[in-house]
Each structure stands twice: as structure tokens, then as C-alpha cells.
Design an enzyme around this catalytic site. Structure first.
Site, PDB file in Angstrom:
ATOM      1  N   CYS A   1      54.353  40.255  28.433  1.00 41.79           N
ATOM      2  CA  CYS A   1      54.366  40.670  26.737  1.00 41.79           C
ATOM      3  C   CYS A   1      55.619  40.702  26.876  1.00 41.79           C
ATOM      4  O   CYS A   1      56.264  40.484  25.463  1.00 41.79           O
ATOM      5  CB  CYS A   1      53.984  42.089  26.544  1.00 41.79           C
ATOM      6  SG  CYS A   1      52.097  42.134  26.778  1.00 41.79           S
TER       7      CYS A   1
ATOM      8  N   ASP B   1      31.860  44.906  47.505  1.00 38.82           N
ATOM      9  CA  ASP B   1      30.607  45.402  46.593  1.00 38.82           C
ATOM     10  C   ASP B   1      29.377  44.339  47.503  1.00 38.82           C
ATOM     11  O   ASP B   1      29.671  43.348  48.155  1.00 38.82           O
ATOM     12  CB  ASP B   1      31.136  45.109  44.625  1.00 38.82           C
ATOM     13  CG  ASP B   1      29.689  46.110  44.823  1.00 38.82           C
ATOM     14  OD1 ASP B   1      28.315  47.184  45.460  1.00 38.82           O
ATOM     15  OD2 ASP B   1      29.451  45.898  43.476  1.00 38.82           O
TER      16      ASP B   1
ATOM     17  N   ASP C   1      21.995  49.222  47.986  1.00 39.26           N
ATOM     18  CA  ASP C   1      21.905  49.992  47.523  1.00 39.26           C
ATOM     19  C   ASP C   1      20.158  49.155  46.326  1.00 39.26           C
ATOM     20  O   ASP C   1      20.739  48.310  46.345  1.00 39.26           O
ATOM     21  CB  ASP C   1      21.726  50.946  46.733  1.00 39.26           C
ATOM     22  CG  ASP C   1      23.123  50.945  45.659  1.00 39.26           C
ATOM     23  OD1 ASP C   1      23.840  49.118  46.050  1.00 39.26           O
ATOM     24  OD2 ASP C   1      23.985  50.757  44.403  1.00 39.26           O
TER      25      ASP C   1
ATOM     26  N   CYS D   1      55.301  44.999  28.894  1.00 40.45           N
ATOM     27  CA  CYS D   1      55.085  44.371  30.835  1.00 40.45           C
ATOM     28  C   CYS D   1      55.817  43.379  30.855  1.00 40.45           C
ATOM     29  O   CYS D   1      55.696  42.347  29.894  1.00 40.45           O
ATOM     30  CB  CYS D   1      53.666  44.380  30.775  1.00 40.45           C
ATOM     31  SG  CYS D   1      53.020  43.272  30.173  1.00 40.45           S
TER      32      CYS D   1
HETATM   33 ZN   LIG Z   1      52.127  43.844  28.738  1.00 35.38          ZN
END
Ligand SMILES: [Zn+2]
Length: 524
Positions: free
Chosen positions: A277, A85, A120, A274
Site C-alpha cells: 500500500c 489438509d 475426517d 504495508c
Molecule cells: Zn497494505
């Protein structure tokens, strides 16, 4: 560079974008990485299949005063696509005056960025229309200057669209930027709108940009990083977005899910499985040191984003993106507003939705009336050529499709279909009136719906059937009435067509052969 589109639904699409450092699938979210404060080891991005990240050219430059520019892939230890950016926001924020637009372009070229943004002039959230107009003009001026200065053609340059909440200015900006040869277009930062949940304005902004820009190029939305919002912004045609939200939310102990945000402090069990987790419980995560907790939470947040992107791509492949939107409106009432505004643009969405889908569609209720397939069906029905002064026979369209093959309808239809003075129409829940001519067209047979026995729905559908009957100006109307829907339709027809004789026949208890016998006897 190439942008290949592999699948479409609504304005959303699945594509592959190729840069000088590799290819990645869209829709994509660029995780924004702070070059001076990396939270996640770049190895994690590779392992998670994240093939494009973003950083800030201005912050890189500012962190290395007096030093020569260094290849950005080396700085971040990431070989695949890196987008940078320009730092327009930071420059505004810090009031830094020492950076010129041409300098930022040259710097991005020197560090070997793959996707670069010109400097910009962001409109911001609080600008009035005049100021917004000025930022649009200034961004166009800077775009022209940048295009003259650009030397490296192997970098994909992004042309930002400005205008803020002033939709006319967004439209003007999109038209102007769209005339200029950028590889990617972007919509200026609507982060504040998203935080304030002004999704209605956001929808209008994206649609205005989309209408003005060349459709063959990808559209990037700056600063969108909450997975719950992804289906909506993808459905509106945003192919890419970027965000540091995964890390910012993690810093304050917030856990991202596709339905919304949870506080780590309040979670008993992680619903996600995931790699983060699955290995730790919320209680264990709470006990970690701040940096470690932040790192793990950031990883989960990032994986939640990419898991949602997979779900969206799958929804596009199967033609179920609208279903996903409706589903998500139950996660948060604010998303109802989001969809309600998208519905305002349903005929625009319809233009980009494939006419035939790999699988059937669902009609859940009122919101489904605006899905492109329904909009299209209504248009098609309005175009069916009609012969006036016939007799209209209205039959109940139930679960069996095509409707004429319903065992309750078939004996009636087979005796009447060839009569030139009879027009057959089915009254249905998902589509309202379905003339016999359209009974076998997509998506009628492939639509799943349910009858909620809602009197308001019956009345509304009865009005649609009545409008269809009026269009035919029939000599006679035979209503083979079934259930409460039939009763509602009988009332509607009696009310609106006073001069007309409506012959009601109760389907229940009457054999189809007898029903059709009565119709034939009474036909004039
Ligand atoms: Zn997770």
C-alpha cells in the site's frame, strides 16, 4: 515437536510450535496455497516472516496421477513448515470415492508434510443432529484407523473435532478425540457460520471443543481468514487457523482490514502502509491487469492478517485482549453479538486469565463488567467474611485509589477503621461496592474507568451496593452521599431497607472532619 506457551490472556495464548522443519509463533494463520495455481511467490512468505503455510494433500495427489509422490517443500519451494489438509471437503464436494483414509495418511507421509490431517468426515452446515452424530462417530473410527497406520512420528498429526452446529455433538467429539494422542486438535470447518455471521453458534462450538480437549495441545480452527475475526477466535483459545481468504477476497477486489472489508473500487486512500500500500495508490492498483492486481491485493490482505496477529500477541502480553475485543465491537454490530456470546462464557474465560497483569485494565462500560478481572472481583467480594449487626458507612469511591486515601475519605476512614462496630464500604463506578478489606487488591488501583453520568448505570450500581449492604444486615447505615450516584444510592437504600434507618450525609459543603463527627455522634 513441542508447543511452548509464553503468554496467556483470556483463553488466548502466545506460543511457539516446533515441527521437523522449523518453529513458528502462535497465534498463527496458515496461508492456504493452491499447489496447482500459486498466486504469491514463496519468497514473499519468507520476506514477510511467514514461517508456516498450508496446502491440500488431496489436490496435490489429484494433480499428479500416476506420478510418484514428491517432497511438498520442493513442490511449493518453501523450506519451512508446511501443513497439509487431507482434502476431506474436496472429496465430499467432488464425490470422489477412490481415496481411502489410509491412502491420504500414507501420501502425506511420503511427501514429507510437517503437519498432517487425518481424513475426517466433515459434518457440514446443514446436517441434522442424527447425521452430525454419525459424522462424529465416523471421524473417530477413521482416527483410530489412521493412528494404527501412521508410521512417521516426526509429523504432527491433527485430530479434527466434528459435530457442526450441534453443540452436544461437538462436546462429545472433543471428548472422544481428546482421548487420542494427537499433537494438535482442530475444529471442523465453521466457514459457513462465519460467512453467515452466526458468531453466537461459533462461540458455543469453540467453547464446547475447548472444554473437551487437552489444554496443553494447540487448537486449530479450519477456514478462518478474516483479520477482523482473529481477536475473538484467539480469545476463545484457537491457536492456529488456516485460510485462502486473502487470495479469494483479492480475486473479487476486496481489501481486508482489521475492522472489516473494503471494496478496492471504492477506496480513495489506503490507510495501511504495508510494503504494497505504501508503493501504490488505489487508483493505480485499479488500473493494473487482473492477475497483477490480484497478486498485490493478496499480498496486502496477507500482511493485514499478520499485522493483526502481531497486535493480538501484543494485547496478550500486556493483558489487554479483552480491551481489543470491546474496541472491535465498534467496527461492526455483528461483532457486538460475538462479544455478547463470549460474555456468556466469562467465568470459563476467567479460569485461564492470569490473576495479576503487567498493566492496569480499563472499564469502558457495561460490556467491561464481564471481563475476567471483574468476574473475579465479584467472586472475591462474595467471599469476604462479614460480621453482621454493625454500622455500615458508605463513602464515594472516586478517581483516587486506594479509595480510602482519597482526601475526602481519609479523615473519615482513619477515625472509623479501628472501630469494631463499623464496616466501611466504597461505592464505585467500575466495581460497584468495594469493601474496605479489598481496597488494596488488584486490579482496583490499576483500573481506568470513567463516569458517564448515566442514570441507568447509577441505578444498577446502587442495586449492587444495596445487595452488599443487605448481606451485612447492619444496625445502621450511614450514606455519605456525593453526586447523582449518591442520590441514586440513597433512593435504592430507602426503597429496599424500610426497617432500616439510613442516615444521609451530604458530602458536598461538609468538611470530612465534621462528617465523621456526625457519624460518631449517631453511632449506636
Ligand atoms: Zn497494505
Amino acid at each position: 515437536m513441542s508447543f511452548q506457551v509464553q503468554g496467556k490472556d483470556l483463553l488466548g495464548r502466545i506460543g511457539t510450535l516446533t515441527t521437523k522443519s522449523g518453529s513458528f509463533q502462535t497465534p498463527h494463520m496458515f496461508p492456504v496455497v493452491d499447489p496447482n495455481l500459486p498466486i504469491i511467490d514463496p519468497k514473499f512468505f519468507r520476506e514477510a516472516g511467514i514461517r508456516a503455510i498450508m496446502t491440500n494433500a488431496y489436490l496435490l495427489k489429484r494433480a499428479r496421477p500416476g506420478q510418484p509422490p514428491k517432497d511438498v517443500h520442493g513442490t511449493l519451494d518453501f523450506k519451512e513448515t508446511v501443513a497439509t489438509d487431507s482434502g476431506a471437503y474436496q472429496i465430499l464436494e467432488y464425490g470422489h470415492v477412490g481415496v481411502k483414509p489410509a491412502e491420504i495418511v500414507a501420501y502425506q507421509e511420503k511427501i514429507g508434510t510437517d503437519i498432517g490431517v487425518i481424513l475426517d468426515f466433515p459434518t457440514g452446515f446443514h446436517s441434522d443432529a442424527r447425521r452430525a452424530g454419525w459424522t462424529v462417530d465416523e471421524t473417530v473410527r477413521r482416527a483410530d484407523e489412521a493412528l494404527k497406520r501412521i508410521k512417521r512420528k516426526d509429523i504432527l498429526w491433527v485430530g479434527p473435532v466434528q459435530g457442526g452446529v450441534h453443540i452436544k455433538e461437538v462436546a462429545r467429539s472433543a471428548l472422544e478425540m481428546g482421548k487420542r494422542p494427537f499433537s494438535i486438535y482442530a475444529l471442523g470447518s465453521p466457514t459457513e457460520l462465519m460467512e453467515a455471521q452466526r458468531f453466537d453458534v461459533l462461540v458455543d462450538m469453540i467453547v464446547a471443543a475447548k472444554k473437551g480437549l487437552p489444554h496443553s495441545r494447540p487448537l486449530h480452527l479450519f477456514g478462518a481468514g478474516h483479520p477482523a475475526m482473529f481477536p475473538f477466535i484467539v480469545a476463545l483459545g484457537c491457536d492456529m487457523f488456516d485460510s485462502a481468504a486473502y487470495a479469494l477476497y483479492a480475486r473479487t477486489g476486496r481489501y481486508l482490514t482489521s475492522e472489516g472489508t473494503q471494496e478496492l473500487a471504492e477506496i480513495e486512500e489506503f490507510s495501511c502502509m504495508c510494503r504494497v500500500c505504501d508503493r501504490t495508490t488505489p487508483a493505480e492498483m485499479r488500473r493494473l491487469d487482473q492477475p497483477e492486481r490480484e497478486r498485490l491485493l493478496s499480498k496486502h490482505n496477507l500482511l493485514a492478517c499478520f499485522s493483526e496477529l502481531r497486535r493480538i500477541r501484543e494485547a496478550i502480553r500486556t493483558g489487554h485482549l479483552w480491551d481489543l475485543l470491546e474496541h472491535r465491537t465498534y467496527a461492526n454490530p455483528a461483532f457486538k453479538k460475538f462479544l455478547a456470546k463470549i460474555i456468556h462464557h466469562s467465568s470459563f474465560l476467567e479460569r485461564f486469565t492470569p490473576t495479576v497483569k503487567p498493566r492496569g485494565i480499563s472499564h469502558f462500560g457495561e460490556a467491561s463488567d464481564s471481563r475476567p478481572e471483574m468476574v473475579r472481583f465479584n467472586v472475591r467480594r462474595a467471599r469476604v467474611p462479614v460480621e453482621r449487626r454493625k454500622a455500615v458507612v458508605l463513602l464515594a469511591g472516586r478517581w483516587r485509589r486506594p479509595y480510602h486515601e482519597d482526601p475526602r475519605n481519609l479523615p473519615i476512614v482513619s477515625k472509623l477503621a479501628n472501630r469494631s462496630n463499623v464496616s466501611i464500604c466504597f461505592y464505585t463506578i467500575p466495581f460497584g461496592p468495594v469493601p474496605m478489606e479489598l481496597d488494596e487488591t488488584f486490579p482496583l488501583a490499576q483500573t481506568e474507568s470513567f463516569d458517564s453520568h448515566d442514570p441507568i448505570m447509577y441505578k444498577q450500581r446502587a442495586e449492587q451496593v444495596d445487595a452488599w449492604v443487605k448481606r451485612l444486615s447492619p444496625k445502621q447505615v450511614f450514606l455519605v452521599s456525593e453526586g447523582d450516584y449518591g442520590v441514586a444510592l440513597g433512593k435504592e437504600l430507602a426503597k429496599a431497607t424500610r426497617q432500616l434507618k439510613v442516615i444521609g450525609i451530604q458530602a458536598k459543603g461538609s468538611k470530612p472532619d465534621r462528617t465523621v463527627g456526625s457519624i460518631i455522634r449517631l453511632l449506636r
